[in-house]
Design a protein around this motif. Structure first.
Motif, PDB file in Angstrom:
ATOM      1  N   GLY A  11      -6.707  -2.892  -6.619  1.00  0.00           N
ATOM      2  CA  GLY A  11      -5.856  -3.789  -5.847  1.00  0.00           C
ATOM      3  C   GLY A  11      -5.704  -3.333  -4.405  1.00  0.00           C
ATOM      4  N   GLU A  12      -5.606  -2.032  -4.215  1.00  0.00           N
ATOM      5  CA  GLU A  12      -5.475  -1.491  -2.865  1.00  0.00           C
ATOM      6  C   GLU A  12      -6.730  -1.752  -2.033  1.00  0.00           C
ATOM      7  N   GLU A  13      -7.889  -1.668  -2.675  1.00  0.00           N
ATOM      8  CA  GLU A  13      -9.134  -1.952  -1.962  1.00  0.00           C
ATOM      9  C   GLU A  13      -9.148  -3.400  -1.478  1.00  0.00           C
ATOM     10  N   GLU A  36      -6.688  -3.668   1.415  1.00  0.00           N
ATOM     11  CA  GLU A  36      -7.223  -3.064   2.638  1.00  0.00           C
ATOM     12  C   GLU A  36      -8.229  -4.003   3.308  1.00  0.00           C
ATOM     13  N   THR A  37      -9.053  -4.656   2.507  1.00  0.00           N
ATOM     14  CA  THR A  37     -10.017  -5.615   3.053  1.00  0.00           C
ATOM     15  C   THR A  37      -9.288  -6.782   3.703  1.00  0.00           C
ATOM     16  N   LEU A  38      -8.252  -7.289   3.032  1.00  0.00           N
ATOM     17  CA  LEU A  38      -7.451  -8.376   3.609  1.00  0.00           C
ATOM     18  C   LEU A  38      -6.774  -7.923   4.894  1.00  0.00           C
ATOM     19  N   GLY A  39      -6.290  -6.693   4.901  1.00  0.00           N
ATOM     20  CA  GLY A  39      -5.647  -6.147   6.093  1.00  0.00           C
ATOM     21  C   GLY A  39      -6.615  -6.042   7.260  1.00  0.00           C
ATOM     22  N   GLN A  40      -7.831  -5.600   6.991  1.00  0.00           N
ATOM     23  CA  GLN A  40      -8.834  -5.494   8.048  1.00  0.00           C
ATOM     24  C   GLN A  40      -9.195  -6.869   8.603  1.00  0.00           C
ATOM     25  N   ALA A  41      -9.355  -7.840   7.700  1.00  0.00           N
ATOM     26  CA  ALA A  41      -9.660  -9.207   8.145  1.00  0.00           C
ATOM     27  C   ALA A  41      -8.517  -9.759   8.993  1.00  0.00           C
ATOM     28  N   GLY A  42      -7.288  -9.480   8.576  1.00  0.00           N
ATOM     29  CA  GLY A  42      -6.125  -9.930   9.339  1.00  0.00           C
ATOM     30  C   GLY A  42      -6.078  -9.297  10.716  1.00  0.00           C
ATOM     31  N   GLN A  43      -6.410  -8.010  10.799  1.00  0.00           N
ATOM     32  CA  GLN A  43      -6.413  -7.325  12.095  1.00  0.00           C
ATOM     33  C   GLN A  43      -7.491  -7.887  13.014  1.00  0.00           C
ATOM     34  N   GLU A  44      -8.650  -8.232  12.454  1.00  0.00           N
ATOM     35  CA  GLU A  44      -9.709  -8.850  13.256  1.00  0.00           C
ATOM     36  C   GLU A  44      -9.263 -10.207  13.782  1.00  0.00           C
ATOM     37  N   GLU A  45      -8.587 -10.970  12.927  1.00  0.00           N
ATOM     38  CA  GLU A  45      -8.100 -12.281  13.363  1.00  0.00           C
ATOM     39  C   GLU A  45      -7.048 -12.126  14.454  1.00  0.00           C
ATOM     40  N   LEU A  65       0.822  -1.214   0.000  1.00  0.00           N
ATOM     41  CA  LEU A  65       0.000   0.000   0.000  1.00  0.00           C
ATOM     42  C   LEU A  65       0.856   1.264   0.000  1.00  0.00           C
ATOM     43  N   ASP A  66       2.046   1.184   0.571  1.00  0.00           N
ATOM     44  CA  ASP A  66       2.944   2.342   0.620  1.00  0.00           C
ATOM     45  C   ASP A  66       3.772   2.516  -0.649  1.00  0.00           C
ATOM     46  N   ALA A  67       3.708   1.544  -1.560  1.00  0.00           N
ATOM     47  CA  ALA A  67       4.499   1.608  -2.793  1.00  0.00           C
ATOM     48  C   ALA A  67       4.042   2.791  -3.651  1.00  0.00           C
ATOM     49  N   TRP A  84      -3.209   6.797 -15.901  1.00  0.00           N
ATOM     50  CA  TRP A  84      -4.550   6.721 -15.349  1.00  0.00           C
ATOM     51  C   TRP A  84      -5.098   5.295 -15.331  1.00  0.00           C
ATOM     52  N   GLU A  85      -4.892   4.546 -16.396  1.00  0.00           N
ATOM     53  CA  GLU A  85      -5.412   3.182 -16.451  1.00  0.00           C
ATOM     54  C   GLU A  85      -4.725   2.293 -15.419  1.00  0.00           C
ATOM     55  N   GLU A  86      -3.420   2.417 -15.344  1.00  0.00           N
ATOM     56  CA  GLU A  86      -2.682   1.631 -14.358  1.00  0.00           C
ATOM     57  C   GLU A  86      -3.064   2.050 -12.944  1.00  0.00           C
ATOM     58  N   LEU A  87      -3.285   3.345 -12.753  1.00  0.00           N
ATOM     59  CA  LEU A  87      -3.660   3.853 -11.440  1.00  0.00           C
ATOM     60  C   LEU A  87      -5.015   3.276 -11.007  1.00  0.00           C
ATOM     61  N   ALA A  88      -5.953   3.155 -11.951  1.00  0.00           N
ATOM     62  CA  ALA A  88      -7.263   2.582 -11.635  1.00  0.00           C
ATOM     63  C   ALA A  88      -7.126   1.133 -11.189  1.00  0.00           C
ATOM     64  N   VAL A  89      -6.281   0.375 -11.872  1.00  0.00           N
ATOM     65  CA  VAL A  89      -6.055  -1.023 -11.498  1.00  0.00           C
ATOM     66  C   VAL A  89      -5.385  -1.090 -10.122  1.00  0.00           C
ATOM     67  N   GLU A  90      -4.426  -0.196  -9.884  1.00  0.00           N
ATOM     68  CA  GLU A  90      -3.744  -0.170  -8.587  1.00  0.00           C
ATOM     69  C   GLU A  90      -4.725   0.146  -7.466  1.00  0.00           C
ATOM     70  N   ARG A  91      -5.647   1.066  -7.709  1.00  0.00           N
ATOM     71  CA  ARG A  91      -6.643   1.426  -6.692  1.00  0.00           C
ATOM     72  C   ARG A  91      -7.541   0.229  -6.351  1.00  0.00           C
TER      73      ARG A  91
END
Length: 107
Positions: free
Chosen positions: A46-48, A51-60, A29-31, A37-44
């Motif tokens: 991926g970041e979503e 972030e979801t995986l990160g939240q699930a990991g924090q809950e676990e 996420l810090d990269a 613009w097209e690559e940025l949309a794909v990166e965004r």
């Protein structure tokens, strides 16, 4: 029931795995982002997902920390809702399980 130290070892191992994974997610996420613009949309997108995986990991992690606290308090292996013993089969699959099968299913 298995020796609590075996469950503690399982929990600590999983905690270490999650810590490694979350550090990897943070690094991703810090990269730097693309200026295209097209690559940025794909990166965004991926970041979503990250972030979801990160939240699930924090809950676990919170669940594992709670289980480790129950071990320290001598309450591990007992349902936090009804106080009944949690089945060994359940703990083998979900060592951080705070609820017995009946309470987890809402029965």
């Amino acid at each position: 029931m298995k020796d609590v130290s075996e469950y503690k070892a399982m929990l600590l191992k999983r905690l270490s795995e999650l810590d490694t994974r979350l550090h990897g997610i943070e690094a991703e996420l810090d990269a730097p982002h693309s200026k295209d613009w097209e690559e940025l949309a794909v990166e965004r997108e991926g970041e979503e997902v990250l972030e979801t995986l990160g939240q699930a990991g924090q809950e676990e992690i919170r669940g594992i920390q709670a289980a480790l606290q129950r071990i320290r308090d001598g309450e591990y292996g007992y349902c936090v809702k009804c106080g009944d013993a949690i089945a060994e089969e359940r703990l083998a699959v979900l060592p951080a399980a705070p609820l017995c099968t009946a309470c987890a299913s809402g029965a």
